[in-house]
Design an enzyme around this catalytic site. Structure first.
Site, PDB file in Angstrom:
ATOM      1  CG  PHE A   1      -2.576   4.421   8.097  1.00  0.00           C
ATOM      2  CD1 PHE A   1      -3.076   3.148   8.317  1.00  0.00           C
ATOM      3  CD2 PHE A   1      -3.182   5.203   7.132  1.00  0.00           C
ATOM      4  CE1 PHE A   1      -4.168   2.665   7.590  1.00  0.00           C
ATOM      5  CE2 PHE A   1      -4.288   4.731   6.394  1.00  0.00           C
ATOM      6  CZ  PHE A   1      -4.774   3.453   6.640  1.00  0.00           C
TER       7      PHE A   1
ATOM      8  CG  ASP B   1       1.892   9.595   3.278  1.00  0.00           C
ATOM      9  OD1 ASP B   1       1.134  10.548   3.014  1.00  0.00           O
ATOM     10  OD2 ASP B   1       1.487   8.423   3.406  1.00  0.00           O
TER      11      ASP B   1
ATOM     12  CE  LYS C   1      -6.062  10.982   4.946  1.00  0.00           C
ATOM     13  NZ  LYS C   1      -7.003   9.891   4.760  1.00  0.00           N
TER      14      LYS C   1
END
Ligand SMILES: Cc1ncc(COP(=O)(O)O)c(C=O)c1O
Length: 400
Positions: free
Chosen positions: A139, A224, A253
């Site tokens: 994802f 990531d 984030k």
């Protein structure tokens, strides 16, 4: 008839999410409140974006001070915080350069563009032939290119034609990765822990193998760390647990302190240096408020305290969750203050469990099927953590 905020959202907002029926109006630390004064423990922390909790005083005051001084210049002019932010984040990442963007998906797009450009200009792959290897179950966000190599049918359906140039291999399978790399390969894109897939931790040594194969074949390793990084696993970067340093980190984030969208790519000059004026950019990327908050985030991480807190809470979290295995839970995976829990599908879906937890004052979100993920703010007290885990045990029992 007057509509409340949820009805207005239902009628006038696009239905691309399916939130739990909880209306949050106030937050502090690990807790949030609704308008009726009901209190909920936030066990999701905006998928790790709230690693430092709601309204961390140092982060809020950095944002407020900056709001009163300068909010936006665009990158058409310099501002006094971009350079300091880039140099401080680069130092935290052990890299020479940083490129700030906004959302995580933009950070991923940036890394993919940099890798293709590096492949064509430095590695010598003929223009337009670069390939990038990605992992099944990944994802990385939701742009057209990113969903082009997603295995998630819902995220991908009807968005074609898809971007070519990606090959997907099973996560954790070194042989499959070795077989997928050829002379056109410019990068391997990997989550050190697959968060959205349900906190899937690869076999020991896997990231090391990825690093080795990338070096052997002159391929960039892109980690990531948007969800796994910045303290969540008990280290600044999850890659550290395998003593691996990728060529590029993608961060997001928690980098924005739960206040502003802020993502970044960190890499050395031989990689990020391929970008030239006009070849990439974003109006809000690296804006003064984001840099002010981001600098404070780096300062918090420089103390090592958030990372230590996640490391300290790993054991109590693991102990509480392992007691549930065989009692309505099939499997748990814990890494730092982060856990994936597979509820026995016979008892219900992840959504059923999240709804039962919300009724008990704990907010979490299902990942898919009967799995949920816990990612509480790193500053949560052990007492609150254990209280939330008690609620989880009771919610599982209630479904059983
Ligand atoms: C590993 C990873 N990469 C990228 C993203 C996309 O980030 P954003 O939602 O900010 O675009 C996410 C979001 O969950 C993620 O977990």
């Amino acid at each position: 008839m007057t509509f409340g905020p949820i009805e207005l959202e239902e009628v006038h907002g696009a239905h691309n999410y399916h939130p739990l029926p909880v209306m949050v109006s106030h937050g502090e630390g690990a807790w949030v409140w609704d308008d009726d004064g009901n209190r909920y423990l936030d066990f999701l922390a905006a998928y790790s974006a709230l690693n430092f909790g709601h309204r961390h005083p140092a982060l809020v005051s950095a944002a407020k001070e900056q709001l009163d001084r300068l909010t936006l210049t665009s990158r058409a002019f310099h501002h006094d915080l971009l350079g300091p932010f880039c140099s401080e984040l680069a130092a935290l990442a052990g890299k020479e350069m940083v490129l700030p963007m906004n959302s995580g998906a933009e950070g991923v797009e940036t890394a993919l563009k940099v890798a293709r450009r590096w492949g064509h200009e430095v590695k010598g792959v003929p223009d337009g032939h670069a390939s990038i290897v990605v992992m099944d179950g990944n994802f990385h966000g939701r742009t057209i290119s990113i969903v082009s190599f997603s295995g998630d049918h819902v995220a991908k359906a009807h968005y074609g034609p898809y971007t070519p140039g990606f090959r997907s291999v099973p996560y954790g399978d070194t042989d499959a990765l070795a077989a997928a790399i050829d002379e056109t390969t410019v990068a391997v894109l990997v989550e050190p822990v697959q968060g959205e897939a349900g906190v899937i931790v690869p076999p020991p040594g896997y990231l090391h193998d990825v690093r080795r194969l990338c070096v052997e074949h002159d391929v960039l390793m892109i980690a990531d760390e948007i969800q796994s990084g910045l303290g969540r696993t008990g280290a600044t970067f999850a890659c550290e647990h395998d003593s691996v340093v990728p060529d590029m980190y993608i961060l997001g984030k928690a980098l924005g302190g739960g206040i502003v969208p802020l993502s970044a790519v960190a890499a050395n000059r031989d990689v990020l240096g391929v970008l030239t004026p006009g070849s990439h950019g974003s109006t809000f990327g690296g804006n003064p408020i984001a840099c002010a908050v981001g600098r404070e985030v780096v300062r918090l991480l420089d103390t090592g305290e958030p990372q230590q807190r996640a490391a300290d809470l790993e054991e109590p979290l693991r102990q509480a969750l392992e007691k549930l295995v065989g009692e309505g839970v099939l499997e748990v995976r814990v890494h730092g203050l982060w856990a994936g829990i597979d509820l026995d599908p016979a008892l219900g879906t992840g959504r059923d469990l999240c709804e039962a937890l919300a009724r008990r004052g704990v907010l979490v979100k299902d990942t898919h099927g009967s799995s949920i993920r816990l990612s509480p703010p790193l500053m949560i007290s052990e007492e609150d953590l254990l209280w939330g885990l008690d609620q989880l045990a009771e919610a599982v029992a209630e479904l059983g």
